[in-house]
Motif scaffolding. Structure first.
Motif: not given
Length: 370
Positions: A167-168, A171, A175-176, A179, A192, A194, A207, A209
């Motif tokens: 996980g980031t 994003c 960050g994007y 991934l 992610w 954000d 991806f 969220r």
């Protein structure tokens, strides 16, 4: 004539032998001749600490200040109040948290950075750091240079990245890309978190969220921090939030050192709650020799992937941020509008929501995603 002050790091013999090291005092972003030919004074130094530093001496009458995230000149409100002529602060790179942005707003000083200049470089470094931790690479390499050979000691703490949850936190452009680069590793999930959603054309079903940070941390085997440093993220990864992470997980921070609490990270490693911590950013730069992250290890003596701050200053990135710095200054000289994507604060207000809420003006906000 305009006085331009640049705080850069000394490259020494390396900079003399490799002129592509543009971020050094010796090579001065490649703009020294250009500024002097146009009649401007250009002062370049690495001396930035203390009241007798070149930074303190020359900031008093400089109109433009150039700094970098790699050897930051910390422009506090106190220092800014001495800088009576200061109109423009340029970060040669990305990340302007070494500048008191609220004070810059009060003084109506424009702060700009070279947006996007480091995104590929840092994203690649994140992926490398993840693999270094997960595969227990550093202790394995240290074994070899110590003329040793003990496979069991290394393999007991080495894993595959495949089927892990990554996980980031943040994003945006970095960050994007992290991934994106992890898709080929067949991770179990790519998550992610954000404050803002991705643009519709950048959303991918793989991806996912997560709305609450704590929920994402509890699911992740690997967490990578890719958000800016500001009031809300400073000290975000403290003892409490680290305790929400999955036991035995890995943490990578290439964003800003102060997002993590120094002692709490070391304690989490020592207890084994964190299996590893890697990154290239420190809460003080250059990091002092006694900085606890230099010697922070898990119970097996590994888990440390820290390096000097260089992920965003590869030779390729240096060309990008040197050219971008020149463009920002050239626009200032000619009275042209700045590229909105490069603006952090302007006209006494935040231009980027990444650093602060902009109430009056909507342009220039850095989006999530690339």
């Amino acid at each position: 004539m305009v006085k331009v002050l640049a705080i850069l790091y000394k490259g020494g013999k390396a900079a003399e032998e490799e002129q592509k090291l543009l971020g050094t005092v010796e090579n001065s972003l490649g703009i020294a001749d250009w500024l002097k030919q146009n009649g401007h004074e250009f002062v370049v130094t690495d001396s930035k600490e203390g009241p007798d530093s070149d930074f303190q001496k020359h900031i008093v009458d400089a109109e433009i200040l150039i700094t970098t995230p790699f050897h930051p000149g910390y422009l506090t409100e106190e220092v800014m109040n001495k800088a009576k002529n200061l109109k423009l602060c340029v970060t040669a790179g990305v990340g302007s948290d070494h500048i008191d942005l609220n004070a810059a707003n009060k003084r109506n000083i424009t702060v700009a950075e070279v947006s996007g200049s480091n995104v590929v470089s840092v994203a690649e470094h994140v992926v490398m750091s993840i693999l270094v931790l997960v595969r227990n690479f550093v202790p394995a390499h240290e074994q070899i240079v110590a003329d040793d050979w003990n496979v069991a000691e290394i393999a007991r703490n080495a894993y595959d990245l495949e089927d892990k949850v990554v996980g980031t936190v943040g994003c945006g452009r970095i960050g994007y890309r992290v991934l994106e680069r992890l898709q080929g590793f067949n991770c179990k999930e790519l998550l992610w978190f954000d404050y803002t959603d991705l643009p519709e054309d950048k959303k991918k079903p793989e991806f996912k969220r997560v709305d609450k940070l704590e929920d994402m941390l509890a699911r992740c085997d690997v967490v990578t921090i890719n958000c800016p440093l500001h009031e809300k993220t400073k000290g975000l990864f403290n003892k409490e939030i680290l305790s929400k992470m999955k036991p035995g997980s890995w943490l990578v921070n290439t964003a800003r050192g102060a997002i993590c609490v120094r002692a709490d990270v070391k304690d989490a490693l020592a207890s084994g709650h964190l299996r590893g911590y890697a990154g290239d950013v420190w809460d003080v730069q250059p990091a002092p020799k006694d900085h606890s992250w230099r010697h922070a290890f898990n119970p097996l003596g590994g888990g440390n992937g820290m390096v000097p701050h260089y992920s965003g200053t590869t030779l390729d990135a240096q060309i990008r941020y040197a050219n971008g710095t020149k463009d920002i200054i050239d626009r200032y000289f000619s009275g042209k509008d700045q590229d909105p994507a490069n603006l952090i604060v302007i006209n006494g207000d935040y231009a980027s929501k990444a650093y602060g809420e902009r109430e009056k003006k909507a342009s220039g906000q850095k989006p999530a995603g690339p």
